[in-house]
Write an enzyme that holds these catalytic residues in place. Structure first.
Site, short mmCIF file in Angstrom:
data_model
loop_
_atom_site.label_atom_id
_atom_site.label_comp_id
_atom_site.label_asym_id
_atom_site.label_seq_id
_atom_site.Cartn_x
_atom_site.Cartn_y
_atom_site.Cartn_z
N ASP A 271 -5.32 -131.27 -14.65
CA ASP A 271 -6.26 -130.12 -13.73
C ASP A 271 -7.23 -130.61 -13.89
O ASP A 271 -8.06 -130.82 -14.78
CB ASP A 271 -6.07 -128.64 -14.46
CG ASP A 271 -6.62 -127.63 -13.85
OD1 ASP A 271 -6.09 -127.33 -12.86
OD2 ASP A 271 -7.82 -127.40 -14.18
N ILE A 272 -8.11 -130.64 -12.63
CA ILE A 272 -9.44 -131.01 -12.51
C ILE A 272 -10.49 -130.14 -13.17
O ILE A 272 -10.31 -128.81 -12.98
CB ILE A 272 -9.77 -131.38 -10.91
CG1 ILE A 272 -8.67 -132.40 -10.39
CG2 ILE A 272 -11.38 -131.58 -11.06
CD1 ILE A 272 -8.93 -132.50 -8.89
N GLU B 64 -5.59 -127.77 -7.66
CA GLU B 64 -6.33 -128.81 -8.23
C GLU B 64 -5.46 -129.33 -9.52
O GLU B 64 -5.74 -130.14 -10.10
CB GLU B 64 -7.66 -128.56 -8.83
CG GLU B 64 -7.82 -127.79 -10.19
CD GLU B 64 -7.97 -126.31 -9.65
OE1 GLU B 64 -8.18 -125.33 -10.23
OE2 GLU B 64 -7.45 -126.04 -8.43
#
Length: 603
Positions: free
Chosen positions: A471-472, A515
């Site tokens: 996950d960003i 994301e």
């Protein structure tokens, strides 16, 4: 002391049966010796069957050696299914205690390995020795005792062993002959017949105490359960075999249903027998076997009235085994007085049942073979007639076939081209449906299918399967600060970085949503997955991402889980546990890799 005196003189050879006195008590030898005469009961004719008893049985008798020489005598107890028998010899003021022998005692305790329980003792000249015997058994307590000189016992055993050996050898010959016919013909009925007769053979060897000669296994549990299991197993095999041999058609659906219900109920009872005690299990087994045979014999009898082929032979085999079961119920309940000997009835019943069944199997095989030959001959005659008719139409058919073949080839070629184009379109469409439009990598739908496939492979091959959730970090901040186009560039960059970091064709990266990304690493343990995850995290952390809004820096958090797929797992557990690890990475400060420790959770 209350006891029956047995006189040993110069002419003594044997006493059969041996008369004795007995009582039911769990007291010790010292306490038993103090009992009064009124507490003892006489065996009268020496053939005592008390059935199943809750307490131990004590037996007492006196042997008087009225000769001037020492004597070696053999005491036989011809019921080998007693659990434990211990003999005490009282000579003047001393007691000699013999090692306990019996069905549940070690075979090494026996002075003589024999189908009967044998005690060998010495009797001094002019001695009057009192003998006490303690019998403990969960089964029926039957006490057919006899006393022998060594020479007379040898003659007695030689004759009996010859008859028993011939009988068991004959049954084994039937077992092997049916087994050989099964291997030659691949007909299941011969295998069932061989197993049924093998059950009867094993039942004879166990019941008569002969198992030590062939397959003795010193396992207490098996000694407790073998007779109950064998009685019902033989009935189940005979039930199943009868259904095959009777060849019931649609007219007898109700009879087929009755036999199959009986088979299933008997099988369920058989599977439950190991959880019962010896006495309870034996009663359940004998009663279930009796009900099974009565029902199946009733079906065979009904079919005999209807003149169904082979029914009379099957009924005879069933009734022979049924007689043995009824007799066994009398024996194990102590009600076999004035009946024929157990060995005689068992041998005759099992001989008739085995012979009739083997004869029927061969008879049916021959009948079926003859019927098959007749059908083949009829088919050949019919084929010759058809050949003559076919020869007249061959020329016309050939002309029509040539014309049709040319047309079919043209249409087939056109159809192949159309199908090929359709397949290509379908492949293109399927490929598009599994790709994420923004990043060009696989989408969530593909991930779910791929994970299920790899989960099954992990379970089948017992290899580790790793799943990573990435996950960003602070992606919302990137969107808010640099705009959604820059956010899309960031997502594409992360997808490309992950994809280029995976070196094996089997590794797969998918956009899981927003994301968030998911990576499937087949055949990868936790250590290997950590190396891949850390390499991806470091590469993205150190990179400067070129976007429409300029250069930005960003990090990712990674959670992973690796394990060998187990039967009690589900594929989505990998995603859930990797997601938990991702949650831990987020709360631990982001920009890091955390793996879910399944062993710590179990501890």
């Amino acid at each position: 002391m209350a006891s029956d005196k047995i006189i040993i003189d110069d002419d003594f050879q044997s006493i059969k049966p041996l008369v004795f006195k007995y009582l039911s008590s769990d007291e010790s030898l010292a306490q038993i010796q103090q009992n009064s005469d009124s507490q003892w009961r006489s065996s009268n004719d020496g053939t005592l069957n008390l059935g199943i008893q809750p307490n131990a049985i004590w037996v007492s008798f006196t042997i008087s050696n009225q000769t001037p020489v020492n004597k070696t005598l053999y005491l036989l107890l011809e019921h080998p299914l007693l659990d434990s028998v211990r003999l005490h010899q009282s000579h003047q003021d001393s007691i000699t205690t013999f090692a306990a022998i019996g069905d549940r005692e070690p075979l090494k305790n026996r002075q003589i390995k024999d189908d009967s329980l044998v005690f060998v003792f010495n009797l001094d000249a002019n001695a009057n020795d009192v003998f006490y015997m303690k019998i403990v058994s969960q089964g029926n307590i039957k006490l057919p005792m006899s006393l022998w000189t060594p020479e007379q016992l040898l003659q007695h055993k030689t004759k009996r062993n010859l008859i028993t050996g011939l009988f068991l050898g004959f049954l084994l010959a039937l077992v092997f002959s049916n087994g050989l016919l099964f291997m030659l013909t691949h007909k299941a009925r011969f295998l069932l017949g061989s197993l049924y007769i093998a059950c009867l053979w094993t039942l004879i060897t166990v019941t008569f105490g002969l198992s030590y000669r062939y397959f003795y296994v010193d396992v207490k549990w098996l000694h407790e359960k073998n007779i109950a299991l064998l009685f019902l197993t033989a009935a189940i095999l005979l039930n199943f075999l009868a259904e095959h041999l009777l060849e019931l058609d649609a007219r007898f659906k109700s009879l087929i249903r009755i036999m199959r219900i009986t088979f299933v109920v008997s099988l369920l009872i058989l599977l439950s027998l190991p959880w019962f005690s010896y006495a309870t299990g034996l009663h359940i087994s004998l009663f279930s076997t009796l009900v099974n045979l009565v029902i199946c014999s009733g079906v065979s009898g009904f079919l005999l009235v209807k003149k169904q082929t082979y029914s009379k032979w099957i009924l005879l085999s069933q009734l022979s085994y049924l007689v043995a079961i009824i007799f066994s119920i009398f024996i194990f309940n102590g009600k076999d007085h004035n009946l024929v000997s157990m060995s005689t009835l068992f041998m005759n019943s099992f001989f008739i049942s085995s012979m009739v069944l083997s004869y029927l199997l061969i008879l049916q095989f021959i009948d079926r073979r003859d019927l098959k030959i007749q059908r083949q001959q009829a088919l050949l005659a019919e084929a010759k007639i058809k050949d003559n008719l076919q020869l007249e139409t061959i020329k016309i058919q050939q002309e029509l076939e040539e014309e049709l073949e040319s047309r079919i080839q043209e249409h087939t070629f056109e159809l192949q081209i159309t199908l090929q184009e359709l397949e290509e379109k379908n492949r293109e469409l399927e490929e598009k449906n599994t790709l994420d439009s923004l990043t060009g990598i696989r989408n969530r739908s593909y991930f779910d299918k791929k994970l299920t496939m790899e989960f099954r492979r992990s379970h089948r091959e017992q290899t580790p399967l790793a799943v990573m959730m990435l996950d960003i970090d602070f992606f919302k901040k990137i969107n808010d600060t640099f705009g959604h186009l820059a956010g899309d560039d960031a997502i594409r960059f992360v997808a490309h970085t992950i994809q280029t970091s995976l070196k094996r064709p089997s590794d797969e990266v998918c956009r899981y949503g927003g994301e968030e990304f998911a990576v499937i690493l087949p055949n990868t343990d936790t250590e290997g997955a950590l190396l891949v995850a850390e390499a991806i995290r470091a590469q993205i952390s150190e990179a400067q991402v070129h976007t429409t809004a300029g250069i930005i820096n960003m990090t990712i958090s990674v959670g992973l889980f690796s394990d060998i797929a187990q039967r009690n797992h589900e594929p989505n557990q990998y995603t859930a546990l990797a997601d938990k690890a991702l949650y831990q990475a987020k709360h631990a400060g982001r920009n890091q890799v955390v793996f879910y420790d399944d062993t710590a959770q179990r501890d």
